[in-house]
Design a protein around this motif. Structure first.
Motif, PDB file in Angstrom:
ATOM      1  N   SER A 292       0.837  -1.189   0.000  1.00  0.00           N
ATOM      2  CA  SER A 292       0.000   0.000   0.000  1.00  0.00           C
ATOM      3  C   SER A 292       0.880   1.251   0.000  1.00  0.00           C
ATOM      4  O   SER A 292       0.619   2.215  -0.728  1.00  0.00           O
ATOM      5  N   ARG A 293       1.927   1.234   0.802  1.00  0.00           N
ATOM      6  CA  ARG A 293       2.872   2.349   0.838  1.00  0.00           C
ATOM      7  C   ARG A 293       3.553   2.523  -0.526  1.00  0.00           C
ATOM      8  O   ARG A 293       3.869   3.652  -0.948  1.00  0.00           O
ATOM      9  N   LEU A 294       3.749   1.437  -1.235  1.00  0.00           N
ATOM     10  CA  LEU A 294       4.407   1.489  -2.537  1.00  0.00           C
ATOM     11  C   LEU A 294       3.492   1.988  -3.650  1.00  0.00           C
ATOM     12  O   LEU A 294       3.969   2.318  -4.737  1.00  0.00           O
TER      13      LEU A 294
ATOM     14  N   VAL B  47       8.404   1.876  -5.296  1.00  0.00           N
ATOM     15  CA  VAL B  47       9.630   1.158  -4.937  1.00  0.00           C
ATOM     16  C   VAL B  47      10.830   2.067  -5.148  1.00  0.00           C
ATOM     17  O   VAL B  47      11.736   2.153  -4.299  1.00  0.00           O
ATOM     18  N   ARG B  48      10.835   2.775  -6.274  1.00  0.00           N
ATOM     19  CA  ARG B  48      11.953   3.668  -6.577  1.00  0.00           C
ATOM     20  C   ARG B  48      12.075   4.766  -5.515  1.00  0.00           C
ATOM     21  O   ARG B  48      13.172   5.052  -5.021  1.00  0.00           O
ATOM     22  N   ALA B  49      10.945   5.356  -5.152  1.00  0.00           N
ATOM     23  CA  ALA B  49      10.959   6.430  -4.161  1.00  0.00           C
ATOM     24  C   ALA B  49      11.418   5.922  -2.798  1.00  0.00           C
ATOM     25  O   ALA B  49      12.195   6.581  -2.101  1.00  0.00           O
ATOM     26  N   LEU B  50      10.943   4.721  -2.422  1.00  0.00           N
ATOM     27  CA  LEU B  50      11.297   4.173  -1.120  1.00  0.00           C
ATOM     28  C   LEU B  50      12.773   3.822  -1.047  1.00  0.00           C
ATOM     29  O   LEU B  50      13.449   4.121  -0.057  1.00  0.00           O
TER      30      LEU B  50
ATOM     31  N   SER C 159      15.773   5.599   1.282  1.00  0.00           N
ATOM     32  CA  SER C 159      16.519   4.796   2.267  1.00  0.00           C
ATOM     33  C   SER C 159      17.986   4.669   1.918  1.00  0.00           C
ATOM     34  O   SER C 159      18.770   4.119   2.697  1.00  0.00           O
ATOM     35  N   GLY C 160      18.350   5.147   0.726  1.00  0.00           N
ATOM     36  CA  GLY C 160      19.748   5.062   0.315  1.00  0.00           C
ATOM     37  C   GLY C 160      20.134   3.737  -0.296  1.00  0.00           C
ATOM     38  O   GLY C 160      21.308   3.483  -0.551  1.00  0.00           O
ATOM     39  N   ALA C 161      19.154   2.857  -0.534  1.00  0.00           N
ATOM     40  CA  ALA C 161      19.452   1.563  -1.122  1.00  0.00           C
ATOM     41  C   ALA C 161      19.844   1.725  -2.589  1.00  0.00           C
ATOM     42  O   ALA C 161      19.271   2.537  -3.308  1.00  0.00           O
ATOM     43  N   THR C 162      20.809   0.935  -3.027  1.00  0.00           N
ATOM     44  CA  THR C 162      21.290   1.030  -4.408  1.00  0.00           C
ATOM     45  C   THR C 162      21.204  -0.289  -5.141  1.00  0.00           C
ATOM     46  O   THR C 162      21.579  -0.364  -6.314  1.00  0.00           O
ATOM     47  N   ASN C 163      20.686  -1.336  -4.487  1.00  0.00           N
ATOM     48  CA  ASN C 163      20.702  -2.669  -5.100  1.00  0.00           C
ATOM     49  C   ASN C 163      19.352  -3.078  -5.649  1.00  0.00           C
ATOM     50  O   ASN C 163      19.151  -4.228  -6.032  1.00  0.00           O
ATOM     51  N   VAL C 164      18.358  -2.152  -5.703  1.00  0.00           N
ATOM     52  CA  VAL C 164      17.032  -2.484  -6.200  1.00  0.00           C
ATOM     53  C   VAL C 164      16.785  -1.701  -7.472  1.00  0.00           C
ATOM     54  O   VAL C 164      16.857  -0.477  -7.492  1.00  0.00           O
ATOM     55  N   SER C 165      16.487  -2.415  -8.552  1.00  0.00           N
ATOM     56  CA  SER C 165      16.173  -1.771  -9.831  1.00  0.00           C
ATOM     57  C   SER C 165      14.677  -1.738 -10.027  1.00  0.00           C
ATOM     58  O   SER C 165      14.016  -2.774 -10.053  1.00  0.00           O
ATOM     59  N   ALA C 166      14.088  -0.540 -10.130  1.00  0.00           N
ATOM     60  CA  ALA C 166      12.650  -0.391 -10.317  1.00  0.00           C
ATOM     61  C   ALA C 166      12.343   0.100 -11.724  1.00  0.00           C
ATOM     62  O   ALA C 166      11.219   0.360 -12.036  1.00  0.00           O
TER      63      ALA C 166
END
Length: 205
Positions: A100-102, A191-194, A198-205
């Protein structure tokens, strides 16, 4: 998530780590999800505890808060601690709040016949929760595919001690056609915004 299951058995003592794997036989994972797990075999062959042995699990913050709970007497077993099925229930509810947040709208279940089906759970039980204990679930996105979303959830006691953590893979699902479909752009944007926040760099949206 849609159709996810709960198991009832006693959780492990604090000194032990048990891995619990469960597969939804009633939902066939898409080919790309099967390929994903084959490619990730080396990474998933060890437990999350082994992969994070260098970090202190009760002190490492992560993700966003997605569920709060308290242990009731009816949720405990003969061992005197919260039984496994309620850990699963907490993680399941947390996942709904995460998507839902996504950007996923729960009303899409009715208006668009779109929802989620969980196809893989990998759980480590870290410590016990007893009657009256308060806890929070924190969640984050680990990976995003065309039809699948992999998330990690940590169930943390009010004291800050990690009680359990879960790696979950969920497939975006057409509720009438009973097959996987592409994850909507709105969710990908979320997903991209989240991950950026958070500074994550390993998730490709």
């Amino acid at each position: 998530m849609s159709g996810s299951a709960a198991h009832g058995s006693s959780s492990a003592p604090q000194a032990a780590v048990y891995a619990c794997r469960w597969r939804r036989d009633s939902v066939r994972a898409p080919d790309e999800l099967v390929d994903y797990w084959v490619k990730k075999k080396d990474n998933t062959s060890s437990s999350m505890g082994e992969r994070e042995a260098s970090a202190h699990p009760s002190r490492r913050p992560m993700g966003i808060p997605t569920f709060n709970g308290v242990v009731y007497p009816s949720q405990t077993d003969a061992m005197g601690h919260m039984t496994v099925q309620y850990y699963i229930a907490a993680f399941d509810q947390a996942m709904w709040h995460l998507v839902s947040r996504l950007g996923y709208d729960p009303e899409w279940r009715n208006s668009r016949d779109e929802g989620w089906a969980d196809v893989r759970y990998e759980i480590d039980f870290r410590s016990e929760l007893r009657v009256g204990d308060l806890y929070t679930v924190e969640s984050e996105v680990i990976d995003l595919g065309r039809t699948s979303l992999k998330s990690k959830h940590r169930l943390v006691a009010r004291s800050g001690e990690l009680a359990a953590e879960l790696l979950m893979t969920s497939v975006y699902f057409h509720l009438k056609e009973r097959k996987s479909i592409s994850i909507p752009d709105a969710v990908r944007s979320g997903v991209r915004a989240l991950t950026e926040s958070s500074g994550a760099t390993n998730v490709s949206a």
